[in-house]
Design a protein around this motif. Structure first.
Motif, PDB file in Angstrom:
ATOM      1  N   ALA A 188      -5.702  29.794  70.894  1.00  0.00           N
ATOM      2  CA  ALA A 188      -5.142  29.588  69.560  1.00  0.00           C
ATOM      3  C   ALA A 188      -5.609  30.681  68.606  1.00  0.00           C
ATOM      4  O   ALA A 188      -4.825  31.216  67.828  1.00  0.00           O
ATOM      5  N   ARG A 189      -6.900  31.031  68.714  1.00  0.00           N
ATOM      6  CA  ARG A 189      -7.426  32.088  67.852  1.00  0.00           C
ATOM      7  C   ARG A 189      -6.711  33.397  68.138  1.00  0.00           C
ATOM      8  O   ARG A 189      -6.336  34.137  67.229  1.00  0.00           O
ATOM      9  N   LEU A 190      -6.509  33.706  69.430  1.00  0.00           N
ATOM     10  CA  LEU A 190      -5.843  34.958  69.812  1.00  0.00           C
ATOM     11  C   LEU A 190      -4.426  34.991  69.270  1.00  0.00           C
ATOM     12  O   LEU A 190      -3.898  36.034  68.912  1.00  0.00           O
ATOM     13  N   ASP A 191      -3.823  33.811  69.227  1.00  0.00           N
ATOM     14  CA  ASP A 191      -2.465  33.739  68.696  1.00  0.00           C
ATOM     15  C   ASP A 191      -2.456  33.844  67.188  1.00  0.00           C
ATOM     16  O   ASP A 191      -1.407  33.692  66.554  1.00  0.00           O
ATOM     17  N   GLY A 192      -3.611  34.016  66.604  1.00  0.00           N
ATOM     18  CA  GLY A 192      -3.673  34.221  65.165  1.00  0.00           C
ATOM     19  C   GLY A 192      -3.895  32.968  64.341  1.00  0.00           C
ATOM     20  O   GLY A 192      -3.733  32.988  63.124  1.00  0.00           O
ATOM     21  N   CYS A 193      -4.234  31.849  64.978  1.00  0.00           N
ATOM     22  CA  CYS A 193      -4.514  30.636  64.208  1.00  0.00           C
ATOM     23  C   CYS A 193      -5.891  30.756  63.561  1.00  0.00           C
ATOM     24  O   CYS A 193      -6.851  31.178  64.210  1.00  0.00           O
ATOM     25  N   HIS A 195      -9.160  28.730  61.657  1.00  0.00           N
ATOM     26  CA  HIS A 195      -9.852  27.512  62.062  1.00  0.00           C
ATOM     27  C   HIS A 195      -9.107  26.253  61.627  1.00  0.00           C
ATOM     28  O   HIS A 195      -9.050  25.279  62.356  1.00  0.00           O
ATOM     29  N   LEU A 196      -8.553  26.298  60.435  1.00  0.00           N
ATOM     30  CA  LEU A 196      -7.874  25.118  59.926  1.00  0.00           C
ATOM     31  C   LEU A 196      -6.720  24.731  60.841  1.00  0.00           C
ATOM     32  O   LEU A 196      -6.536  23.563  61.197  1.00  0.00           O
ATOM     33  N   ARG A 197      -5.969  25.745  61.233  1.00  0.00           N
ATOM     34  CA  ARG A 197      -4.827  25.518  62.090  1.00  0.00           C
ATOM     35  C   ARG A 197      -5.275  25.040  63.476  1.00  0.00           C
ATOM     36  O   ARG A 197      -4.695  24.116  64.053  1.00  0.00           O
TER      37      ARG A 197
END
Lengths: 292, 319
Positions: A188-193, A195-197
C-alpha cells in the motif's frame, strides 16, 4: 488454535470404553451446568411470581405465572419511566464502543505499523497501565471532572474510552495488527498510500475480529458498569440501568420485589443477547488475552 | 485464538528496512505520523493516568475535602489509617475474600476446563453456558438475585435448615455474608476457565500417549504432564484473579447493603475507600488508601513473579 495431531485409529474396545465415558462426561457436565445456571433460571421464574412468593417459594418456576411484575414496570420509579434508564445506558454503551474502537485502533496502528522514535518505551508504559489499580485514579479524576464542571454528564464515563485508556483493547488490536502480513501495508505504501489511507483501507478491515471483540466487551462492560455511574451521575433522570435498579430497591424495597426482579431480568437481556450472538468472538478474545 | 500463533513478539534487533523514503526526512515524517496516530492515547495517558497519579500521590499527604484547597499534613493520613479499626477491618475482610475466593474459583475453572478439554459433542455449547455468569455477574441485577438466593428462608437457608443449621440466611448474618460474595465470585469462573482451556489445548498429545504407554494413570498424567505444561496459564490466572479480587466493589456494595454490612462484614477495601472519598469527602485519606492498595497489589504481583521460577514451567524451545 493448533490442531491436535489426528488420533491414531482406535480399537473397538477403547471406542466402547469411550462411549461409556461419554455418558459419564455428559452427566458430570450437566450437573455442573445445573448448579451454574440455577440463578439464571431462578430469576426468569421469579419474574413471573407474585412479590410475596419470590423469596419464600422454593419452586424454580411459578405455579401460576403472573405478568404484574412486568406491567408494574410501566409505572416507572418515582416518576421516572424505566425506559429512560435504558436509553441512558444505551447512550453510554454506544458512545463507549465508538470511543474505544476509534481511539484504540488508531493507537494500535501506530504501535504496530509505524516505526517512530520512542515507540518501545511508550508501549511499555501502555502495558504498565494494565496492571495499575483503577482506584488510584478514581479520586483525582473525580476532582478533575468536577473542576471542569462535567459531573452529572456522560463525559467522565466515556472520556477515557475516546482517549484509548483501555489498554487491554489497544493491546489486543496491536497483537492482531502485528499478525497481519507486512507485505500488505508495504504494498500500500509503495502504491502511494499514506498512513491514514493504509490504516483505513488496508489494516482496519483486516482487523475486524479484534475490533468486534473489543466492541462487544466494551458494550457489556459499559452496560454493567456500576461504580462509574454511581460516582458521576446525580440526577435520577440521567441514571443508567444499574443505578435505576438501586433506586428501585431504595424506593420500593421489599413491597415491590416482583417488579425489581422483572427489571433485573430485562436489564440482563442486552448482555445475554450480545453474548449469544457473538460468544465465539468473546470467548476466543478472552483466551487470546490470556495467552499473550 | 489464531492471533496467538500469528503474532510473534517483535524481534528486537532485526529491523526490516523502512518503506521507500527512508531518508532523514522520511524518518521525521514517520515520527510525526506515529505521534499523530497515537495522540488520543498520549492525551489520555497524560490527562487521565499520569496526571491523576501525581495528583493522588500529592493528595495522599494532604487533608482535602473538595471545598477548600488541599492542606499538607505529611504522613498523618497514613498514621490515622493504620490505627483506624474500620480500615483494619477492611484489610481483614479483603484478605479473607482474596484468599478464599481466588483458589476456589481457579479450582473450579480448572476442573471444568479439564472436563471440557475432552472432545465431546456439544462442547462449544457447554463452554458458552459456563462463560455466561462471567458476563452478567458484574451487573446489579445479579447482585439482587444473590440477595434473594441467600436471604432468610430462601433456597440456601432452607437447604441448611434441612442439615440442621439455622443461620437465618447468609445476607443478614455477619459470619456468613462474606461467603455469599465469595460464592458470587466463584460462580464467575468462566474467564479463567476459557484461559485454562486454551492452555490445555496447547499441550502436545504425544506426551499423553507416551505416558500412557509407560503405564501412567490419569492422576499421574495430570501431575506430571498437564500441570507443568499449563503452569504459565495457571500463573497468569492466579495473577489476574487475585488482582481482581483485591479490587472487588460492586458486588459487595449491592449484595450486602449499600453500607457493606451488616457489622462491616463485607467492608471490602474499595468499599471503605468509596465511603471515605465520596460519602465523607475525605479525599486525602482516600488517596492514601488508594496508594496503599497500589503498593499491596504491586507487592503481590512482585511476589508472584518471583515465585515463578519455582513452579512455572516455560518451554525452552519457545513456540
Amino acid at each position: 488454535m493448533t490442531t491436535a495431531t489426528s488420533p491414531a485409529p482406535r480399537s473397538t474396545l477403547t471406542r466402547r470404553r469411550r462411549r461409556g465415558g461419554s455418558l459419564v462426561w455428559h452427566l458430570g457436565a450437566l450437573l455442573v451446568l445445573a448448579v451454574v445456571l440455577y440463578p439464571v433460571v431462578w430469576v426468569v421464574g421469579a419474574s413471573f411470581k407474585p412479590s410475596k412468593d419470590i423469596i419464600a417459594s422454593l419452586d424454580l418456576l411459578p405455579t401460576e405465572p403472573v405478568w404484574a411484575n412486568f406491567s408494574g414496570l410501566a409505572d416507572g420509579i418515582s416518576g421516572i419511566p424505566v425506559s429512560s434508564f435504558f436509553v441512558n445506558s444505551l447512550m453510554y454503551a454506544v458512545l463507549a464502543v465508538v470511543g474505544v474502537v476509534v481511539s484504540s485502533s488508531l493507537t494500535a496502528y501506530a504501535f504496530a505499523k509505524i516505526r517512530f522514535a520512542g515507540r518501545n518505551l511508550l508501549f511499555t508504559l501502555m502495558i504498565g497501565t494494565l496492571l495499575l489499580p483503577y482506584h488510584v485514579l478514581l479520586i483525582p479524576q473525580y476532582v478533575l471532572f468536577r473542576n471542569l464542571e462535567l459531573i452529572d454528564t456522560l463525559v467522565p464515563l466515556v472520556a477515557g474510552k475516546f482517549l484509548a485508556t483501555e489498554a487491554f483493547f489497544v493491546f489486543l488490536m496491536v497483537q492482531f495488527m502485528r499478525g497481519l502480513p507486512r507485505e500488505l501495508d508495504e504494498a500500500a505504501r509503495l502504491d502511494g498510500c499514506g498512513h491514514l489511507r493504509t490504516y483505513w483501507s488496508v489494516v482496519l478491515p483486516l482487523t475486524r475480529p479484534a475490533l468486534i471483540t473489543s466492541a462487544i466487551f466494551t458494550f457489556i462492560n459499559a452496560w454493567n458498569d456500576f461504580m462509574g455511574p454511581l460516582i458521576y451521575l446525580n440526577t435520577p433522570s440521567k441514571y443508567t440501568v444499574s443505578l435505576g435498579l438501586m433506586m428501585f430497591r431504595d424506593q420500593e424495597g421489599i413491597s415491590n420485589y416482583g417488579s425489581m426482579i422483572a427489571m433485573s431480568l430485562v436489564a440482563l437481556v442486552p448482555v445475554v443477547a450480545f453474548f449469544m450472538a457473538f460468544q465465539r468472538y468473546l470467548i476466543d478474545g478472552m483466551a487470546t488475552s490470556g495467552l499473550k | 485464538m489464531t492471533l496467538v500463533k500469528e503474532a510473534p513478539a517483535r524481534p528486537a534487533g532485526k529491523r526490516r528496512p523502512a518503506a521507500p523514503a527512508a531518508g532523514r526526512r522520511g524518518r521525521r515524517r514517520e515520527n510525526l505520523a506515529g505521534y499523530l496516530f497515537m495522540s488520543p492515547w498520549i492525551a489520555g495517558f497524560l490527562l487521565l493516568t499520569a496526571g491523576p497519579m501525581i495528583a493522588s500521590l500529592y493528595y495522599a499527604f494532604t487533608s482535602y475535602n473538595l471545598f477548600t484547597p488541599p492542606k499538607w499534613v505529611g504522613l498523618d493520613n497514613f498514621t490515622t489509617m493504620f490505627q483506624d479499626p474500620r480500615w483494619q477491618k477492611s484489610v481483614e475482610v479483603t484478605l479473607k475474600y482474596v484468599v478464599v475466593a481466588t483458589p476456589l474459583k481457579l479450582l473450579l475453572a480448572l476442573g471444568v476446563a479439564l472436563l471440557l478439554a475432552q472432545r465431546r459433542r456439544g462442547q462449544g455449547l457447554y463452554r458458552a453456558a459456563f462463560y455466561m455468569p462471567s458476563l452478567i455477574g458484574a451487573s446489579v441485577s445479579v447482585g439482587f438475585v444473590w440477595r434473594a438466593l441467600f436471604s432468610d428462608d430462601a433456597i440456601v437457608d432452607r437447604g441448611q435448615k434441612i442439615l440442621g443449621v439455622d443461620v437465618g440466611g447468609w445476607i443478614g448474618n455477619p459470619d456468613y455474608v462474606l461467603y455469599a460474595l465469595v460464592a458470587l465470585s466463584i460462580w464467575q469462573f468462566g474467564a479463567p476457565m476459557v484461559i485454562f482451556l486454551a492452555g490445555l489445548k496447547q499441550v502436545p498429545r504425544e506426551l499423553y500417549e507416551a505416558a500412557e504407554v509407560d503405564g501412567a494413570g490419569p492422576v499421574r498424567r495430570f501431575w506430571n504432564i498437564t500441570l507443568p505444561m499449563i503452569s504459565p496459564v495457571l500463573f497468569f490466572n492466579v495473577l489476574l484473579e487475585s488482582i481482581h479480587a483485591f479490587q472487588v466493589f460492586g458486588s459487595a456494595y449491592v449484595v450486602s447493603d449499600t453500607r457493606c454490612g451488616p457489622a462491616d462484614a463485607t467492608l471490602v477495601y474499595t468499599c471503605y475507600l468509596y465511603q471515605k472519598g465520596f460519602k465523607e469527602a475525605q479525599m486525602g485519606f482516600a488517596s492514601a488508601m488508594a496508594w496503599t492498595l497500589v503498593l499491596a497489589v504491586g507487592l503481590v504481583t512482585a511476589v508472584l513473579f518471583r515465585s515463578q521460577k519455582k513452579w512455572v514451567h516455560y518451554e525452552e524451545a519457545g513456540k
